[in-house]
Scaffold this motif. Structure first.
Motif, PDB file in Angstrom:
ATOM      1  N   PRO A 387       0.840  -1.203   0.000  1.00 36.45           N
ATOM      2  CA  PRO A 387       0.000   0.000   0.000  1.00 36.45           C
ATOM      3  C   PRO A 387       0.865   1.239   0.000  1.00 36.45           C
ATOM      4  O   PRO A 387       1.950   1.241   0.575  1.00 36.45           O
ATOM      5  CB  PRO A 387      -0.780  -0.098   1.312  1.00 36.45           C
ATOM      6  N   LEU A 388       0.352   2.235  -0.602  1.00 41.33           N
ATOM      7  CA  LEU A 388       1.128   3.469  -0.686  1.00 41.33           C
ATOM      8  C   LEU A 388       0.386   4.591   0.014  1.00 41.33           C
ATOM      9  O   LEU A 388      -0.837   4.621   0.023  1.00 41.33           O
ATOM     10  CB  LEU A 388       1.340   3.848  -2.147  1.00 41.33           C
ATOM     11  N   LYS A 498      -9.585   8.113  -3.475  1.00 42.49           N
ATOM     12  CA  LYS A 498     -10.363   6.878  -3.399  1.00 42.49           C
ATOM     13  C   LYS A 498      -9.445   5.678  -3.332  1.00 42.49           C
ATOM     14  O   LYS A 498      -9.674   4.734  -2.599  1.00 42.49           O
ATOM     15  CB  LYS A 498     -11.258   6.767  -4.629  1.00 42.49           C
ATOM     16  N   PHE A 499      -8.413   5.755  -4.123  1.00 43.47           N
ATOM     17  CA  PHE A 499      -7.489   4.632  -4.153  1.00 43.47           C
ATOM     18  C   PHE A 499      -6.906   4.393  -2.780  1.00 43.47           C
ATOM     19  O   PHE A 499      -6.818   3.288  -2.301  1.00 43.47           O
ATOM     20  CB  PHE A 499      -6.340   4.909  -5.104  1.00 43.47           C
ATOM     21  N   SER A 500      -6.520   5.477  -2.199  1.00 43.61           N
ATOM     22  CA  SER A 500      -5.846   5.312  -0.930  1.00 43.61           C
ATOM     23  C   SER A 500      -6.792   4.672   0.074  1.00 43.61           C
ATOM     24  O   SER A 500      -6.382   3.922   0.935  1.00 43.61           O
ATOM     25  CB  SER A 500      -5.358   6.651  -0.420  1.00 43.61           C
ATOM     26  N   GLY A 501      -8.040   4.947  -0.094  1.00 44.06           N
ATOM     27  CA  GLY A 501      -8.983   4.338   0.825  1.00 44.06           C
ATOM     28  C   GLY A 501      -9.218   2.879   0.504  1.00 44.06           C
ATOM     29  O   GLY A 501      -9.320   2.042   1.395  1.00 44.06           O
ATOM     30  N   LEU A 502      -9.249   2.581  -0.736  1.00 43.19           N
ATOM     31  CA  LEU A 502      -9.580   1.211  -1.126  1.00 43.19           C
ATOM     32  C   LEU A 502      -8.367   0.312  -1.179  1.00 43.19           C
ATOM     33  O   LEU A 502      -8.485  -0.890  -1.224  1.00 43.19           O
ATOM     34  CB  LEU A 502     -10.245   1.229  -2.501  1.00 43.19           C
ATOM     35  N   GLN A 503      -7.242   0.911  -1.214  1.00 41.87           N
ATOM     36  CA  GLN A 503      -6.014   0.153  -1.367  1.00 41.87           C
ATOM     37  C   GLN A 503      -6.051  -0.688  -2.625  1.00 41.87           C
ATOM     38  O   GLN A 503      -5.730  -1.859  -2.643  1.00 41.87           O
ATOM     39  CB  GLN A 503      -5.767  -0.734  -0.152  1.00 41.87           C
ATOM     40  N   MET A 504      -6.480  -0.086  -3.613  1.00 43.40           N
ATOM     41  CA  MET A 504      -6.453  -0.795  -4.875  1.00 43.40           C
ATOM     42  C   MET A 504      -6.224   0.196  -5.983  1.00 43.40           C
ATOM     43  O   MET A 504      -6.464   1.375  -5.846  1.00 43.40           O
ATOM     44  CB  MET A 504      -7.767  -1.511  -5.103  1.00 43.40           C
ATOM     45  N   SER A 505      -5.768  -0.350  -7.041  1.00 46.33           N
ATOM     46  CA  SER A 505      -5.507   0.538  -8.157  1.00 46.33           C
ATOM     47  C   SER A 505      -6.784   0.795  -8.905  1.00 46.33           C
ATOM     48  O   SER A 505      -7.661  -0.032  -8.993  1.00 46.33           O
ATOM     49  CB  SER A 505      -4.479  -0.089  -9.093  1.00 46.33           C
ATOM     50  N   HIS A 506      -6.822   1.938  -9.437  1.00 48.78           N
ATOM     51  CA  HIS A 506      -8.026   2.314 -10.146  1.00 48.78           C
ATOM     52  C   HIS A 506      -7.640   3.326 -11.189  1.00 48.78           C
ATOM     53  O   HIS A 506      -7.027   4.326 -10.929  1.00 48.78           O
ATOM     54  CB  HIS A 506      -9.005   2.929  -9.148  1.00 48.78           C
ATOM     55  N   ASP A 507      -8.072   3.055 -12.355  1.00 49.77           N
ATOM     56  CA  ASP A 507      -7.761   3.991 -13.427  1.00 49.77           C
ATOM     57  C   ASP A 507      -9.028   4.589 -13.972  1.00 49.77           C
ATOM     58  O   ASP A 507     -10.040   3.930 -14.117  1.00 49.77           O
ATOM     59  CB  ASP A 507      -6.994   3.279 -14.541  1.00 49.77           C
ATOM     60  N   ALA A 508      -8.912   5.801 -14.264  1.00 50.76           N
ATOM     61  CA  ALA A 508     -10.089   6.508 -14.722  1.00 50.76           C
ATOM     62  C   ALA A 508     -10.210   6.448 -16.226  1.00 50.76           C
ATOM     63  O   ALA A 508      -9.253   6.288 -16.949  1.00 50.76           O
ATOM     64  CB  ALA A 508     -10.029   7.950 -14.267  1.00 50.76           C
ATOM     65  N   ASP A 509     -11.389   6.599 -16.623  1.00 48.45           N
ATOM     66  CA  ASP A 509     -11.642   6.632 -18.048  1.00 48.45           C
ATOM     67  C   ASP A 509     -11.737   8.074 -18.491  1.00 48.45           C
ATOM     68  O   ASP A 509     -12.616   8.804 -18.097  1.00 48.45           O
ATOM     69  CB  ASP A 509     -12.961   5.904 -18.330  1.00 48.45           C
ATOM     70  N   PRO A 510     -10.809   8.462 -19.307  1.00 49.37           N
ATOM     71  CA  PRO A 510     -10.764   9.870 -19.700  1.00 49.37           C
ATOM     72  C   PRO A 510     -11.998  10.308 -20.468  1.00 49.37           C
ATOM     73  O   PRO A 510     -12.286  11.480 -20.525  1.00 49.37           O
ATOM     74  CB  PRO A 510      -9.511   9.951 -20.569  1.00 49.37           C
ATOM     75  N   SER A 511     -12.663   9.374 -21.031  1.00 43.35           N
ATOM     76  CA  SER A 511     -13.848   9.778 -21.775  1.00 43.35           C
ATOM     77  C   SER A 511     -14.853  10.435 -20.852  1.00 43.35           C
ATOM     78  O   SER A 511     -15.651  11.243 -21.257  1.00 43.35           O
ATOM     79  CB  SER A 511     -14.464   8.560 -22.447  1.00 43.35           C
ATOM     80  N   GLN A 512     -14.767  10.068 -19.615  1.00 44.53           N
ATOM     81  CA  GLN A 512     -15.673  10.672 -18.668  1.00 44.53           C
ATOM     82  C   GLN A 512     -15.408  12.163 -18.527  1.00 44.53           C
ATOM     83  O   GLN A 512     -16.302  12.945 -18.274  1.00 44.53           O
ATOM     84  CB  GLN A 512     -15.509  10.013 -17.308  1.00 44.53           C
ATOM     85  N   PHE A 513     -14.178  12.484 -18.663  1.00 44.32           N
ATOM     86  CA  PHE A 513     -13.873  13.895 -18.498  1.00 44.32           C
ATOM     87  C   PHE A 513     -14.476  14.696 -19.631  1.00 44.32           C
ATOM     88  O   PHE A 513     -14.927  15.806 -19.452  1.00 44.32           O
ATOM     89  CB  PHE A 513     -12.369  14.106 -18.482  1.00 44.32           C
ATOM     90  N   GLY A 514     -14.414  14.089 -20.757  1.00 36.28           N
ATOM     91  CA  GLY A 514     -14.919  14.816 -21.894  1.00 36.28           C
ATOM     92  C   GLY A 514     -16.420  15.028 -21.826  1.00 36.28           C
ATOM     93  O   GLY A 514     -16.968  15.870 -22.507  1.00 36.28           O
ATOM     94  N   ASN A 515     -17.062  14.277 -21.021  1.00 38.34           N
ATOM     95  CA  ASN A 515     -18.501  14.385 -20.975  1.00 38.34           C
ATOM     96  C   ASN A 515     -18.978  15.580 -20.162  1.00 38.34           C
ATOM     97  O   ASN A 515     -20.119  15.980 -20.256  1.00 38.34           O
ATOM     98  CB  ASN A 515     -19.101  13.111 -20.368  1.00 38.34           C
TER      99      ASN A 515
END
Length: 589
Positions: A387-388, A498-515
């Motif tokens: 964990p980081l 969120k990651f730090s809370g979940l202790q898991m990796s999570h990658d965002a989908d950039p398409s969401q940003f465009g929305n």
DNA sequence: CGTTTTTGACCAGCGC
DNA sequence: GCGCTGGTCAAAAACG
């Protein structure tokens, strides 16, 4: 105390803070006990910590303190309100704050709220003067009205920010849901493959192997490089180790990695014993998502591909940033294990190993640029198996995502364009920084150039680069780069928390940003940009966050890959929307 | 005394 | 095979 890393948590200046508390609007920052946070007593619930630190961090020795009346730094809100705030803040400061406290810290935090107290005291002092009661009353009324108006305005702004936060939350939830679904599907697929491929043997081996350690909570899927590479490459030094290497390789390949995979292998143990620190089965006690993405190598059907991957498994993520410090702050703890003079550079190259957990395979190289010694080149390699701290999440995700992106051969042309655009759009507003994703054999490398000078000497292009005009970019990407910035930024940071809370990796989908191009008030961009430009450490952290997003995007599109055996370079040095793409086949790094 | 840094040596890969 | 280079190890020194 961790001596080795000048970048221990204590010394983490802006970057970690920023990454921690990006979008917290109504909560008091956890780090307020940190000296850097002890700004003024006005840092109350109505104050935006984000805003405060950006403009006030006294420890930002990388850049001169901002001018007192720099309205840009307070430009969180609309233009007119901004001016109002600045004006009142300045007035307040000029009237009452002549204390020894640095004025920047004082009144920039005030926004309008502190006026109440300061003006009240001012009124009090005026009562002492001999002013007629009528004019005094009138004056008081006026002030009261002004204050009330100010209060109303602040409330509205607060509400606006809340809405923004809510929007971001909603987006995040949607993304997370989507991500989890994908992971679930992927996990099922892997399980199927394991069953088909005779994975029972691995499991047996794992169960009988003694200490079993969950490798990771979630596997992001495709191989990067960390663990299995680590043995074979790092063990390189000693012949004894080398004899063990094949075993380790085989063992690690046989040990499955899907979700909750268990890892223990004598080979790895053997390998890890090399490390003076008796690493052994401690390998990944916490199972961090960054860990061993070595996954896919066991799948029999993929053996050929995996072998091919094995030949280039050292994906690297390089960050260039201006810094006087010996290392950029990335939130991790590092121990120096070597230093070498590299050819063509009078500055020595230092080798560091992550010491946040025993056996963490992550290493980094730090070297100053020969042409410009203020530029620090930091290259990360491998994935953390632990964990980081939130401060380190961004950079770690960068290594994971970028390595995954490069090694998985997932970069379709459309993705390339999209991601490069995303990256450059994200970086351009803050400075003339150049984001370069490059992969040069034998080690594919993602490079983020956060130095502000697009000096061709510093960013040599490969001769066979091609210019690819932007195309197929969503309108909202190309139309509103400025507004995109805070989206990316906020999303990255939010994800990180969120990651730090979940202790898991999570990658965002950039398409969401465009929305949702207008999620965040555009003026935030200026403030963020100023902050980014101000501190190289910050830029590095930002780069990490952005890169992690990009890596996530890549992963998201892994299914429709084209190949990327050829190396890919994406860069934007002009900011006019052109992306340079190249396939280089350089033999050496 | 434990941990980290320094530094010379070792090894692998690559090119000639 | 030899030399060069990059990467790593590990003993010794340094540090807190």
């Amino acid at each position: 105390m961790v001596r080795g890393c000048g970048l221990s948590m204590d010394s983490d200046p802006i970057g970690s803070f920023f990454l921690h508390k990006p979008i917290v609007l109504n909560s008091f920052p956890e780090d307020t006990n940190h000296p850097k946070w002890k700004l003024t007593p006005h840092n109350n619930m109505d104050t935006i910590p984000f805003q405060v630190n950006l403009s006030c961090s006294p420890n930002n020795h990388h850049s001169p303190p901002p001018p007192l009346h720099n309205t840009t730094e307070m430009d969180f809100f609309s233009d007119n309100t901004n001016h109002n705030v600045s004006a009142s803040a300045s007035a307040s400061a000029s009237n009452h704050h002549h204390s020894t406290t640095p004025p920047t810290l004082e009144f920039k935090l005030n926004t309008g709220l502190n006026l109440l107290t300061t003006n009240t005291s001012s009124d009090q002092s005026m009562v002492d003067d001999e002013i007629s009661p009528n004019s005094e009353d009138r004056r008081a009324e006026n002030k009261l009205a002004v204050l009330q108006a100010e209060l109303e305005r602040m409330k509205r702004e607060n509400q606006k920010l809340r809405d923004t936060l809510h929007q971001v939350n909603v987006n995040y939830d949607a993304l997370q849901m989507h991500f989890m679904n994908l992971m679930q599907q992927k996990g099922e697929e892997v399980e199927e493959q394991e069953v088909i491929g005779g994975k029972s043997e691995e499991k047996k081996q794992g169960e009988s192997g003694g200490v079993l350690v969950p490798r990771q909570f979630m596997d992001l899927g495709l191989a990067t490089n960390a663990d299995t590479d680590e043995p074979s490459s790092s063990s390189g030094g000693r012949s004894q180790d080398r004899s063990g290497s094949p075993n380790a390789e085989v063992a690690s390949k046989e040990l499955g990695t899907s979700m909750n995979e268990n890892v223990n292998d004598e080979g790895c143990d053997k390998e890890k014993k090399e490390y003076g620190r008796g690493v052994e089965s401690e390998d990944s006690p916490s199972g961090h998502a960054f860990a061993g993405d070595k996954v896919p190598r066991f799948s029999p059907q993929k053996s050929n591909v995996e072998h091919a991957e094995a030949t280039m498994r050292k994906a690297r993520v390089s960050v260039r940033a201006r810094s006087e410090a010996p290392m950029i702050t990335d939130g991790c703890q590092w121990r120096k294990y070597g230093q070498k003079m590299a050819k063509g550079n009078p500055c020595p190259r230092a080798y560091y190993r992550c010491t946040m957990a025993a056996g963490c395979p992550v290493r980094k190289q730090v070297q100053r640029c020969a042409e410009d010694r203020t530029v620090l080149n930091t290259t990360y390699e491998g994935n953390h198996n632990h964990p980081l701290p939130p401060a380190a999440m961004a950079m770690a995700q960068t290594t994971s995502s970028a390595a995954r992106m490069l090694l998985s051969g997932s970069m379709s042309s459309a993705d390339s364009i999209m991601n490069a655009n995303l990256l450059t759009r994200a970086l351009l507003p803050c400075s003339s920084s150049i984001a370069t994703i490059s992969a040069s054999a034998p080690f594919p490398t993602v490079t983020l150039d956060l130095t502000q000078s697009p000096n061709p000497l510093q960013f040599p292009r490969h001769p066979n680069q091609l210019q690819i005009p932007l195309q197929g970019i969503p309108q909202n990407f190309s139309n509103s780069p400025a507004s995109l910035m805070p989206q990316i930024f906020g999303q990255a940071l939010y994800n990180q928390s969120k990651f730090s809370g979940l202790q898991m990796s999570h990658d965002a989908d950039p398409s969401q940003f465009g929305n949702h191009p207008q999620q965040v008030p555009p003026h935030l961009t200026d403030t963020v940009s100023a902050a980014i430009a101000a501190d190289p450490n910050f830029t590095a952290a930002l780069a990490a966050a952005i890169t992690s997003i990009i890596g996530g995007a890549q992963q998201h599109n892994n299914s429709n890959n084209t190949n990327n055996n050829g190396n890919m370079t994406l860069s934007n040095s002009t900011g006019n929307g052109n992306i340079t793409s190249s396939n280089n086949t350089n033999g050496k790094q």
